[in-house]
Design a protein around this motif. Structure first.
Motif, PDB file in Angstrom:
ATOM      1  N   ARG A 132     -17.921  10.633  -8.846  1.00 30.59           N
ATOM      2  CA  ARG A 132     -16.874  11.478  -8.274  1.00 30.59           C
ATOM      3  C   ARG A 132     -17.127  11.846  -6.820  1.00 30.59           C
ATOM      4  NH1 ARG A 132     -18.267  13.893 -12.955  1.00 30.59           N
ATOM      5  NH2 ARG A 132     -19.152  15.668 -11.817  1.00 30.59           N
ATOM      6  N   HIS A 133     -18.388  12.044  -6.447  1.00 28.25           N
ATOM      7  CA  HIS A 133     -18.638  12.553  -5.102  1.00 28.25           C
ATOM      8  C   HIS A 133     -20.043  12.213  -4.620  1.00 28.25           C
ATOM      9  CE1 HIS A 133     -19.828  16.020  -7.804  1.00 28.25           C
ATOM     10  NE2 HIS A 133     -20.961  15.690  -7.223  1.00 28.25           N
ATOM     11  N   ILE A 134     -20.223  12.338  -3.327  1.00 31.93           N
ATOM     12  CA  ILE A 134     -21.534  12.293  -2.685  1.00 31.93           C
ATOM     13  C   ILE A 134     -21.628  13.531  -1.806  1.00 31.93           C
ATOM     14  CG2 ILE A 134     -23.031  11.070  -1.071  1.00 31.93           C
ATOM     15  CD1 ILE A 134     -21.877   8.472  -1.987  1.00 31.93           C
ATOM     16  N   ILE A 135     -22.532  14.434  -2.157  1.00 33.74           N
ATOM     17  CA  ILE A 135     -22.652  15.694  -1.431  1.00 33.74           C
ATOM     18  C   ILE A 135     -24.118  15.936  -1.082  1.00 33.74           C
ATOM     19  CG2 ILE A 135     -20.612  16.735  -2.494  1.00 33.74           C
ATOM     20  CD1 ILE A 135     -22.473  18.187  -4.437  1.00 33.74           C
ATOM     21  N   PRO A 136     -24.376  16.726  -0.028  1.00 37.42           N
ATOM     22  CA  PRO A 136     -25.770  17.065   0.288  1.00 37.42           C
ATOM     23  C   PRO A 136     -26.413  17.806  -0.881  1.00 37.42           C
ATOM     24  CG  PRO A 136     -24.321  17.621   2.116  1.00 37.42           C
ATOM     25  CD  PRO A 136     -23.435  17.272   0.966  1.00 37.42           C
ATOM     26  N   MET A 137     -27.708  17.579  -1.075  1.00 40.27           N
ATOM     27  CA  MET A 137     -28.425  18.250  -2.158  1.00 40.27           C
ATOM     28  C   MET A 137     -28.398  19.760  -1.956  1.00 40.27           C
ATOM     29  SD  MET A 137     -31.702  15.697  -2.563  1.00 40.27           S
ATOM     30  CE  MET A 137     -32.617  16.918  -3.506  1.00 40.27           C
ATOM     31  N   LYS A 138     -28.338  20.477  -3.060  1.00 37.42           N
ATOM     32  CA  LYS A 138     -28.257  21.933  -3.017  1.00 37.42           C
ATOM     33  C   LYS A 138     -29.432  22.534  -2.252  1.00 37.42           C
ATOM     34  CE  LYS A 138     -27.837  25.926  -6.102  1.00 37.42           C
ATOM     35  NZ  LYS A 138     -27.792  26.377  -7.525  1.00 37.42           N
ATOM     36  N   GLU A 139     -30.630  21.951  -2.440  1.00 38.39           N
ATOM     37  CA  GLU A 139     -31.810  22.480  -1.755  1.00 38.39           C
ATOM     38  C   GLU A 139     -31.680  22.360  -0.242  1.00 38.39           C
ATOM     39  OE1 GLU A 139     -31.772  20.354  -4.159  1.00 38.39           O
ATOM     40  OE2 GLU A 139     -32.946  21.133  -5.844  1.00 38.39           O
ATOM     41  N   LYS A 140     -31.057  21.263   0.230  1.00 37.47           N
ATOM     42  CA  LYS A 140     -30.877  21.070   1.670  1.00 37.47           C
ATOM     43  C   LYS A 140     -29.919  22.110   2.247  1.00 37.47           C
ATOM     44  CE  LYS A 140     -33.353  17.266   1.662  1.00 37.47           C
ATOM     45  NZ  LYS A 140     -34.667  17.182   2.341  1.00 37.47           N
ATOM     46  N   ILE A 141     -28.846  22.386   1.503  1.00 31.32           N
ATOM     47  CA  ILE A 141     -27.871  23.377   1.970  1.00 31.32           C
ATOM     48  C   ILE A 141     -28.508  24.765   2.025  1.00 31.32           C
ATOM     49  CG2 ILE A 141     -25.670  24.494   1.442  1.00 31.32           C
ATOM     50  CD1 ILE A 141     -24.791  21.874   0.131  1.00 31.32           C
ATOM     51  N   GLU A 142     -29.264  25.112   0.978  1.00 30.45           N
ATOM     52  CA  GLU A 142     -29.907  26.424   0.945  1.00 30.45           C
ATOM     53  C   GLU A 142     -30.913  26.583   2.075  1.00 30.45           C
ATOM     54  OE1 GLU A 142     -31.563  26.734  -2.928  1.00 30.45           O
ATOM     55  OE2 GLU A 142     -29.657  27.284  -3.892  1.00 30.45           O
ATOM     56  N   ALA A 143     -31.615  25.502   2.419  1.00 27.99           N
ATOM     57  CA  ALA A 143     -32.587  25.575   3.511  1.00 27.99           C
ATOM     58  C   ALA A 143     -31.900  25.898   4.833  1.00 27.99           C
ATOM     59  CB  ALA A 143     -33.349  24.257   3.616  1.00 27.99           C
ATOM     60  N   ILE A 144     -30.706  25.327   5.055  1.00 31.39           N
ATOM     61  CA  ILE A 144     -29.963  25.602   6.287  1.00 31.39           C
ATOM     62  C   ILE A 144     -29.441  27.035   6.288  1.00 31.39           C
ATOM     63  CG2 ILE A 144     -27.893  24.988   7.602  1.00 31.39           C
ATOM     64  CD1 ILE A 144     -28.312  22.104   6.717  1.00 31.39           C
ATOM     65  N   LEU A 145     -28.939  27.495   5.133  1.00 33.54           N
ATOM     66  CA  LEU A 145     -28.394  28.853   5.051  1.00 33.54           C
ATOM     67  C   LEU A 145     -29.461  29.917   5.266  1.00 33.54           C
ATOM     68  CD1 LEU A 145     -25.954  28.451   2.008  1.00 33.54           C
ATOM     69  CD2 LEU A 145     -25.378  28.520   4.447  1.00 33.54           C
ATOM     70  N   GLN A 178     -25.697  10.677 -12.472  1.00 37.06           N
ATOM     71  CA  GLN A 178     -25.822  11.436 -11.221  1.00 37.06           C
ATOM     72  C   GLN A 178     -27.275  11.404 -10.782  1.00 37.06           C
ATOM     73  OE1 GLN A 178     -23.687  15.275 -10.618  1.00 37.06           O
ATOM     74  NE2 GLN A 178     -25.712  16.165 -10.327  1.00 37.06           N
ATOM     75  N   ILE A 179     -27.494  11.207  -9.488  1.00 37.38           N
ATOM     76  CA  ILE A 179     -28.868  11.037  -9.016  1.00 37.38           C
ATOM     77  C   ILE A 179     -29.009  11.587  -7.607  1.00 37.38           C
ATOM     78  CG2 ILE A 179     -28.649   8.767  -7.889  1.00 37.38           C
ATOM     79  CD1 ILE A 179     -31.189   7.983  -9.558  1.00 37.38           C
ATOM     80  N   ASP A 180     -30.212  12.039  -7.267  1.00 40.17           N
ATOM     81  CA  ASP A 180     -30.520  12.504  -5.913  1.00 40.17           C
ATOM     82  C   ASP A 180     -31.183  11.371  -5.144  1.00 40.17           C
ATOM     83  OD1 ASP A 180     -29.557  15.041  -6.478  1.00 40.17           O
ATOM     84  OD2 ASP A 180     -31.513  15.787  -7.135  1.00 40.17           O
ATOM     85  N   TYR A 181     -30.634  11.076  -3.949  1.00 39.19           N
ATOM     86  CA  TYR A 181     -31.169   9.966  -3.155  1.00 39.19           C
ATOM     87  C   TYR A 181     -30.932  10.247  -1.681  1.00 39.19           C
ATOM     88  CZ  TYR A 181     -32.050   5.117  -1.673  1.00 39.19           C
ATOM     89  OH  TYR A 181     -32.548   3.991  -1.070  1.00 39.19           O
ATOM     90  N   LEU A 182     -31.991  10.160  -0.891  1.00 36.59           N
ATOM     91  CA  LEU A 182     -31.930  10.362   0.560  1.00 36.59           C
ATOM     92  C   LEU A 182     -31.234  11.673   0.926  1.00 36.59           C
ATOM     93  CD1 LEU A 182     -31.089   6.740   1.803  1.00 36.59           C
ATOM     94  CD2 LEU A 182     -33.327   7.830   1.530  1.00 36.59           C
ATOM     95  N   GLY A 183     -31.587  12.739   0.215  1.00 37.77           N
ATOM     96  CA  GLY A 183     -31.067  14.062   0.550  1.00 37.77           C
ATOM     97  C   GLY A 183     -29.661  14.332   0.061  1.00 37.77           C
ATOM     98  N   HIS A 184     -29.090  13.454  -0.769  1.00 37.06           N
ATOM     99  CA  HIS A 184     -27.731  13.619  -1.278  1.00 37.06           C
ATOM    100  C   HIS A 184     -27.713  13.518  -2.802  1.00 37.06           C
ATOM    101  CE1 HIS A 184     -26.986  12.627   2.934  1.00 37.06           C
ATOM    102  NE2 HIS A 184     -25.753  13.091   2.797  1.00 37.06           N
ATOM    103  N   THR A 185     -26.779  14.223  -3.416  1.00 38.22           N
ATOM    104  CA  THR A 185     -26.520  14.091  -4.844  1.00 38.22           C
ATOM    105  C   THR A 185     -25.349  13.140  -5.020  1.00 38.22           C
ATOM    106  OG1 THR A 185     -27.338  16.324  -5.304  1.00 38.22           O
ATOM    107  CG2 THR A 185     -25.907  15.310  -6.956  1.00 38.22           C
ATOM    108  N   ILE A 186     -25.572  12.049  -5.752  1.00 36.23           N
ATOM    109  CA  ILE A 186     -24.605  10.950  -5.824  1.00 36.23           C
ATOM    110  C   ILE A 186     -24.117  10.787  -7.259  1.00 36.23           C
ATOM    111  CG2 ILE A 186     -24.278   8.477  -5.441  1.00 36.23           C
ATOM    112  CD1 ILE A 186     -26.663   8.692  -3.440  1.00 36.23           C
ATOM    113  N   SER A 187     -22.799  10.689  -7.425  1.00 36.03           N
ATOM    114  CA  SER A 187     -22.194  10.410  -8.725  1.00 36.03           C
ATOM    115  C   SER A 187     -20.925   9.597  -8.485  1.00 36.03           C
ATOM    116  CB  SER A 187     -21.868  11.709  -9.470  1.00 36.03           C
ATOM    117  OG  SER A 187     -20.828  12.416  -8.808  1.00 36.03           O
TER     118      SER A 187
END
Length: 489
Positions: free
Chosen positions: A457-470, A446-455
Motif C-alpha cells: 500500500r505505501h512506502i513511508i519513512p520508518m517511525k523511529e526516523k520520524i521520531e528522531a527528527i521530532l 511489510q518490511i523495513d529497508y533503508l530507513g523506510h517501511t515498505i508494503s
C-alpha cells in the motif's frame, strides 16, 4: 495398546485422573499438570587455580544431600571454548562431589569459590521444593563475578563451605532463569559463531508467518538450502573480486600500539579467536596501524583499527554505491511479499589481495598481525563489498536489490517469491556466502529497508526516523540550523 488393554487404563480428562484395573482392584492417581524440571546449581566450594594446558580437580556442592546425575555445563563459564569439564556424571554425597577442569588456553584460569559451574535437573512440582540443607547459597561469590578469571591466585586454597544465602537460592529454585548466572566480565564483539542446530535457526525464521501452508512450504524449502545458514564456522566467499589497496608512493606508515593495560587480556583472547578462524595471521610487515578496544553502551567492546594514516595515502575507489532513492522507487510497484537477508560478518567474508595483506597490519601491545580478509575502517572497503555482492546476485537483479550487506527480495505472489528466494540463496551458496539468521526476514507483507517501511500500500519513512527528527530541538542559531538540516538528510 497392549499395556492399555491389559490393565484397562483409563484417563478422566475432566477430573484429571488416571486409573488402572489390576487383580480386581482399581488404582487411581491424579495427573499433576505442574510437574516440571528444575535446575539445581552446582557451585564450586573453593577457588581453584588451573595452570595453562593443565587439569585440576575441584570440590563442588549442591543444596541436596545426595544425588547422581549428569552435569549441564554453565554456558557462561565455558563461553570461550578453552575450559572443559573432563567428566559430567556426578555422584553427590553429603552435598559434595568433585569435578575436573581442563584448561587448554595459554593463560592460567581461576574458578572462583561460589561460582556456578553447571546445573543438575530435578523433577519437582511447582508448589513444592526439594529438601534443602541447613546452609543455602547463591551460585556466585559476593562480588557478583561469574566465577572464572585468568588472574593467578593461590592454588592451595582450603575447602570452605559456601556462605548461607537461603532467600536467593529459594528464588532460584522457584524461578530458575539463566540470567541469574550471567556474568559481568566484559566481552568483545567478534564473529560470534553459533553452534545451535540449523533447524532451530529455520524454525525462528518461519514462525512469524501466519499462513500455515506458506509456513510449511518455506520451512521445507529453507531446510534444503541449509548451508547458507550454517554459522557454526567462518566462511570466505569464492569470488574473483579481491580487495586491492592502491597507494601513492610512500614510506609505510607505522604507529606504536595504544596503551590499554586494562584491556590487554580481552585483546589477547580476541586475537586468538581471529587466528583460529583464519581472519588474521601473524605479521612481519613494515606497516603498523594501532588497534584498540572501544567500549559500547551495552558494556561490551568493539575492536577497531585506526587506519587513518593508511587511508591518507590510499587512492580512492570511485565506484558508486547504489542510489537509495532509486532503490526505494523500484519497490513502489505493488509487491506483496518481501524478504530481507543479512550477511554474517559481511566484510570478513571478502578476501583481500595477497600482495596487499601486509598493508592491513595492525599492532597490539604483544604482537603484530595482518588481515587475511577485508577489515572495516579501510577507505575503499564499502565499494569493494558492494562490487562483490552485486556480482554475486547479478542473475537476480529483476527481483532483488543490494545495498552493501542489506539484501531485499520482492515478489507479487507467494509461489513467485519462493522461486526468487531460491535463486538468491543458490547464487549466494555458489559463492560460499553465509547469512546471519537472526537478522533475516522471510515472506512478509511489510518490511523495513533503508530507513523506510515498505508494503504493497505505501512506502513511508520508518517511525523511529520520524521520531528522531521530532525530538531535535528548535534551532536558535545558524550552526543549530545547519545541524537540523543535516539531520533531515
Amino acid at each position: 495398546m497392549d499395556y492399555i488393554n491389559f490393565y484397562n487404563l483409563s484417563i478422566d480428562v475432566k477430573h484429571q485422573t488416571l486409573s488402572i484395573k489390576y487383580h480386581n482392584r482399581i488404582l487411581t492417581t491424579t495427573i499433576d499438570p505442574d510437574y516440571k524440571l528444575r535446575k539445581i546449581p552446582v557451585t564450586s566450594s573453593q577457588s581453584t587455580y588451573i595452570p595453562p594446558y593443565s587439569t585440576r580437580s575441584a570440590h563442588v556442592t549442591i543444596p541436596i544431600s545426595s544425588m547422581r546425575s549428569s552435569l549441564i555445563p554453565n554456558q557462561y563459564l565455558y563461553r570461550d571454548s578453552t575450559l572443559f569439564v573432563t567428566h559430567t556424571l556426578l555422584n553427590f554425597r553429603n552435598y559434595c562431589s568433585t569435578i575436573s577442569f581442563s584448561n587448554t588456553f595459554s593463560l592460567p584460569r581461576l574458578i572462583r569459590k561460589g561460582s556456578c559451574v553447571g546445573f543438575l535437573l530435578y523433577r519437582t512440582q511447582s508448589h513444592s521444593l526439594p529438601i534443602l540443607p541447613t546452609y543455602l547459597h547463591e551460585s556466585y561469590d559476593a562480588t557478583g563475578n561469574s566465577g572464572e578469571s585468568t588472574v593467578p591466585c593461590d592454588s592451595h586454597t582450603d575447602y570452605v563451605p559456601p556462605v548461607p544465602q537461603p532467600r536467593s537460592f529459594l528464588l532460584s529454585i522457584m524461578n530458575p532463569t539463566d540470567s541469574m548466572y550471567s556474568h559481568n566480565v566484559p566481552h568483545c564483539n567478534t564473529i560470534q559463531l553459533s553452534h545451535l542446530p540449523l533447524h532451530c535457526h529455520i524454525d525462528t525464521l518461519v514462525k512469524t508467518i501466519e499462513n500455515r501452508s506458506h509456513r510449511d512450504a518455506l520451512y521445507s524449502f529453507l531446510s534444503r538450502d541449509h548451508q547458507t545458514f550454517d554459522v557454526s564456522k567462518h566462511n570466505i566467499s569464492k569470488t574473483s573480486i579481491n580487495h586491492v589497496i592502491t597507494t601513492v608512493p610512500h614510506s609505510p606508515p607505522a604507529n606504536k600500539s595504544y596503551p590499554q593495560p586494562d584491556k590487554e587480556q580481552i585483546m589477547c583472547k580476541l586475537m586468538q579467536e581471529f587466528l583460529k578462524v583464519d581472519l588474521i595471521s601473524e605479521s612481519h610487515s613494515p606497516y603498523a596501524a594501532p588497534a584498540l578496544l572501544v567500549k559500547k553502551k551495552d558494556g561490551s567492546y568493539r575492536f577497531v583499527v585506526d587506519y587513518k594514516r593508511l587511508n591518507l595515502i590510499t587512492i580512492k575507489d570511485s565506484s558508486p554505491l547504489p542510489n537509495m532513492e532509486d532503490a526505494i522507487r523500484k519497490l513502489d510497484q505493488g509487491y506483496n511479499y518481501f524478504s530481507k537477508l543479512d550477511l554474517k560478518s559481511g566484510f570478513y567474508q571478502i578476501p583481500i589481495k595477497n600482495a596487499d595483506k601486509e598493508k592491513t597490519a595492525f599492532v597490539t601491545p604483544f604482537e603484530l598481525y595482518q588481515f587475511n580478509v577485508l577489515p572495516m575502517g579501510l577507505k575503499n572497503s564499502p565499494p569493494t563489498f558492494q562490487k562483490v555482492m552485486t556480482d554475486t546476485l547479478k542473475s537476480c537483479r529483476l527481483f532483488s536489490l543490494v545495498y552493501l550487506d542489506d539484501i531485499i527480495i520482492f515478489s507479487k505472489s507467494f509461489d513467485e517469491h519462493l522461486h526468487h528466494i531460491e535463486c538468491v540463496l543458490s547464487a549466494m551458496q555458489t559463492k560460499n556466502s553465509v547469512l546471519n539468521p537472526p537478522k533475516c526476514v522471510f515472506a512478509t507483507n511489510q518490511i523495513d529497508y533503508l530507513g523506510h517501511t515498505i508494503s504493497q500500500r505505501h512506502i513511508i519513512p520508518m517511525k523511529e526516523k520520524i521520531e528522531a527528527i521530532l525530538q531535535i530541538a528548535e534551532p536558535r542559531s545558524l550552526a543549530h540550523a545547519n545541524k537540523f538540516i543535516g539531520a533531515r538528510g
